[in-house]
Design a protein around this motif. Structure first.
Motif, PDB file in Angstrom:
ATOM      1  N   MET A 166       0.842  -1.207   0.000  1.00 41.80           N
ATOM      2  CA  MET A 166       0.000   0.000   0.000  1.00 41.80           C
ATOM      3  C   MET A 166       0.872   1.250   0.000  1.00 41.80           C
ATOM      4  SD  MET A 166      -3.416  -0.072   0.257  1.00 41.80           S
ATOM      5  CE  MET A 166      -4.057   1.217   1.315  1.00 41.80           C
ATOM      6  N   PHE A 167       1.948   1.193   0.831  1.00 42.02           N
ATOM      7  CA  PHE A 167       2.720   2.428   1.065  1.00 42.02           C
ATOM      8  C   PHE A 167       4.201   2.200   0.828  1.00 42.02           C
ATOM      9  CE2 PHE A 167      -0.751   2.046   4.199  1.00 42.02           C
ATOM     10  CZ  PHE A 167      -1.546   3.088   3.770  1.00 42.02           C
ATOM     11  N   ALA A 195       1.535   6.860  -0.930  1.00 43.44           N
ATOM     12  CA  ALA A 195       0.789   5.744  -1.535  1.00 43.44           C
ATOM     13  C   ALA A 195       1.596   5.204  -2.702  1.00 43.44           C
ATOM     14  CB  ALA A 195      -0.562   6.236  -2.023  1.00 43.44           C
ATOM     15  N   PRO A 204      -3.850   7.307  -3.305  1.00 46.91           N
ATOM     16  CA  PRO A 204      -4.435   7.208  -1.967  1.00 46.91           C
ATOM     17  C   PRO A 204      -5.842   6.607  -1.930  1.00 46.91           C
ATOM     18  CG  PRO A 204      -3.777   9.477  -2.483  1.00 46.91           C
ATOM     19  CD  PRO A 204      -3.611   8.687  -3.717  1.00 46.91           C
ATOM     20  N   THR A 240      -6.607   3.598  -3.121  1.00 48.93           N
ATOM     21  CA  THR A 240      -6.440   2.163  -3.273  1.00 48.93           C
ATOM     22  C   THR A 240      -6.846   1.416  -2.007  1.00 48.93           C
ATOM     23  OG1 THR A 240      -4.674   2.547  -4.811  1.00 48.93           O
ATOM     24  CG2 THR A 240      -4.634   0.444  -3.652  1.00 48.93           C
ATOM     25  N   VAL A 299      -6.651   6.084   5.656  1.00 49.07           N
ATOM     26  CA  VAL A 299      -5.517   6.059   4.720  1.00 49.07           C
ATOM     27  C   VAL A 299      -4.966   7.471   4.529  1.00 49.07           C
ATOM     28  CG1 VAL A 299      -4.860   5.627   2.310  1.00 49.07           C
ATOM     29  CG2 VAL A 299      -6.178   3.913   3.585  1.00 49.07           C
ATOM     30  N   LEU A 324      -1.135   8.869   5.378  1.00 43.43           N
ATOM     31  CA  LEU A 324      -0.339   9.574   4.365  1.00 43.43           C
ATOM     32  C   LEU A 324      -0.022  10.997   4.802  1.00 43.43           C
ATOM     33  CD1 LEU A 324      -2.232   8.318   1.202  1.00 43.43           C
ATOM     34  CD2 LEU A 324       0.033   7.601   1.981  1.00 43.43           C
TER      35      LEU A 324
END
Ligand code: ASP
Length: 592
Positions: free
Chosen positions: A437-438, A449, A453, A455, A502, A506
């Motif tokens: 993811m990151f 991401a 972002p 996802t 999320v 971030l």
């Protein structure tokens, strides 16, 4: 129509027919008594003869003076070529058109190059005079191929019930991770539109609106430093679907790949396309877009390195790093010591400190400048892990996971090409799935991401959003063609709580999120269906299917590496009045 036929059309059965052709003077041979012209248009070449008895001397002399690349119209009769003068390489090579009459529709100045010349001029000149360059059959073929591929895509999605919806070019900044191109607003002083990096948020909103299957051939804009296969504006085949999972999207694109390969290239592609996870791709090939046309997989020999006396290997393994290598089959003879030194310099560009290498000798033993540091038993273990055979070259990097990935990926790519391990006509398509993811942004150290972002994480990794973001995998998939990323997409987050979480990870706080993506968060509160999609890089597809390596060869009016259009000279200066109207003042020194 000014013409009765085109320049690629006439055959033996037309002999005796009166025709009118229009086209460009590709080539002219003046034999004194008669002038021969190769007349060209997008369909082909036809030989035109201005000579007796049809033409008189004045007409012949006039034809002799027509400059190359002029546009002319000729009217005459189709005739057999003389015995022995037929040209089998040309579709129209059995005939010629004998003309009394030649009309110059537009005389051409002396061109800086001609489309028919065998040596290609420099790319800058080609881009400046793109109208001449686009007359070349190679460019015409590439653009016809592009048009065919886009038509195939459109037909395929229309057959699958997709609706083509256009989304705005003037919009809000979208978060694909690149710099935006901004457009100042005249009526809202100090405010800017951003050109879309992709239609991402609009297509998600179309799902909330119930459109269910959206597709668009979309122009996208990203202000990045350019590489050979990137352009500041590019074309995506962009789609989004509701009530689907990752398998559904990959299955749909599998069908598109097979249909396009069949209809455009006459090639059969085996379905389903192979899939591997991101972790596996990094382990076996050191990269998330591996070229699977050949083997030469990465092998981890850290377990042996731990036991050896060779300081470099031992220290690396003790520090928790990795010793990984590749086997170049039968390459020992092909690479001299000097060439191996060159490979060593090459891997240093990717952060490696050096390259350890071994040759498998006829008797099966390993030879290397560093072999004396190893016990025979450990050498045998290395050979066996690498499946080494006499004549092979084994090469190793001892470094961090990232450096071994980067260095071995590049080395494998280079050796694959140098050793000609694949047929360049071959088309290999596959999927890489379950991306992280990151990833950490190297400069700021913050999470970013890996895709975008919006996802969704894998269901099974949902709790890792809190406990282990680094280990959290995404419902993401990339399409890889011949070692190039040819598309990528994800299943999206469709509930507002996960989306906010999320954003939080971030480093996008609530206020910023509302500010920038409030409309999306709002839409997610109003009945958003589960949805996901993908975007395919059309320019890259065409480049790969055409077997080319330069993306500019499949774009009619591309930009240079420095994002300039050499033909129109964009970007260019504007009048002070225009700036004033837009409430702008330039800080740049005027370029002379
Ligand atoms: N908008 C994404 C991109 O341009 C593609 C997608 O996730 O559908 O990479």
């Amino acid at each position: 129509m000014l013409r009765t036929h085109n320049c690629g059309e006439l055959r033996k059965e037309h002999v005796g027919t009166e025709v009118t052709l229009c086209g460009w003077v590709e080539n002219k041979r003046d034999h004194g008594g008669a002038v021969f012209i190769d007349l060209r248009d997008r369909y082909g070449l036809t030989q035109v003869v201005i000579g007796p008895p049809e033409a008189d001397q004045a007409q012949i002399d006039a034809a002799g003076h027509v400059p190359a690349e002029s546009v002319i119209l000729v009217r005459g009769k189709v005739a057999d070529r003389l015995e022995g003068k037929t040209n089998d390489k040309l579709a129209t090579g059995a005939i010629e058109v004998r003309c009394p009459e030649l009309k110059v529709l537009n005389a051409c100045q002396t061109p800086p190059f001609t489309p028919g010349q065998s040596d290609l001029p420099g790319e800058d000149l080609r881009l400046k005079y793109r109208f001449l360059d686009l007359r070349r059959p190679e460019m015409q073929r590439a653009l016809v191929l592009r048009s065919t591929i886009i038509k195939e895509m459109r037909d395929y999605f229309a057959e699958h019930d997709f609706i083509d919806v256009e989304t705005p070019i003037l919009g809000r900044s979208t978060p694909e991770g690149a710099r935006d191109y901004l457009v100042p607003s005249r009526v809202h002083p100090g405010n800017f539109y951003a050109l879309p990096q992709s239609p991402q948020l609009y297509k998600q909103i179309l799902m909330v609106a119930g459109f269910d299957r959206y597709v668009q051939v979309a122009k996208c804009f990203r202000d990045e430093d350019l590489r050979a296969d990137r352009q500041p504006e590019f074309t995506q085949l962009d789609l989004e679907m509701s009530f689907v999972d990752a398998d559904d999207i990959m299955g749909l694109i599998d069908g598109l790949v097979a249909q396009t390969a069949k209809n455009v290239l006459g090639k059969d592609v085996q379905l389903p396309l192979p899939r591997m996870t991101y972790d596996e791709a990094m382990r076996r090939f050191g990269h998330d877009a591996p070229d699977l046309r050949f083997g030469m997989e990465i092998v981890d020999v850290t377990s042996v390195a731990k036991k050896t006396e060779f300081r470099v290997f031992r220290a690396t393994a003790d520090a928790g790093n990795f010793v990984r290598g590749i086997r170049a089959e039968g390459a020992a003879e092909k690479y001299s010591r000097r060439q191996i030194d060159e490979l060593t310099e090459f891997v240093k560009d990717f952060g490696a400190k050096g390259l350890a290498w071994f040759r498998v000798e006829e008797d099966g033993s390993l030879w290397s400048p560093v072999a004396k540091n190893f016990d025979a038993e450990h050498l045998a273990e290395i050979k066996s892990l690498m499946a080494g055979e006499p004549g092979d070259l084994l090469m190793f990097l001892a470094d961090s996971w990232e450096v071994t990935c980067k260095g071995l990926y590049a080395l494998r790519k280079r050796l694959g090409a140098e050793l000609k391990l694949y047929d360049s006509e071959q088309l290999h398509c596959s999927w890489v799935t379950e991306f992280p993811m990151f990833e950490r942004d190297e400069e700021s150290g913050r999470w970013v991401a890996m895709h975008h972002p919006f996802t969704a994480p894998l269901e099974s990794d949902l709790d890792k959003l809190d406990s282990d973001p680094a280990g959290c995998r995404a419902q993401a998939y990339d399409l890889v063609i011949n070692g190039s990323e040819a598309g990528g997409g994800t299943i999206r987050i469709h509930d507002q709580q996960t989306q906010s979480k999320v954003f939080g990870l971030l480093g996008i706080d609530e206020k910023t999120a509302e500010d920038r993506f409030g409309f999306l968060l709002n839409a997610l509160r109003f009945g958003a269906p589960p949805h996901g999609g993908i975007a395919l890089g059309v320019d890259r597809w065409v480049m790969l299917l055409a077997g080319l390596e330069n993306i500019r060869e499949v774009i009619a009016f591309p930009k240079t590496q420095k994002a300039s259009d050499l033909m129109t000279e964009a970007p260019g200066a504007v009048d002070q009045d225009q700036l004033t109207e837009l409430h702008l003042r330039s800080l740049a020194k005027k370029a002379e």
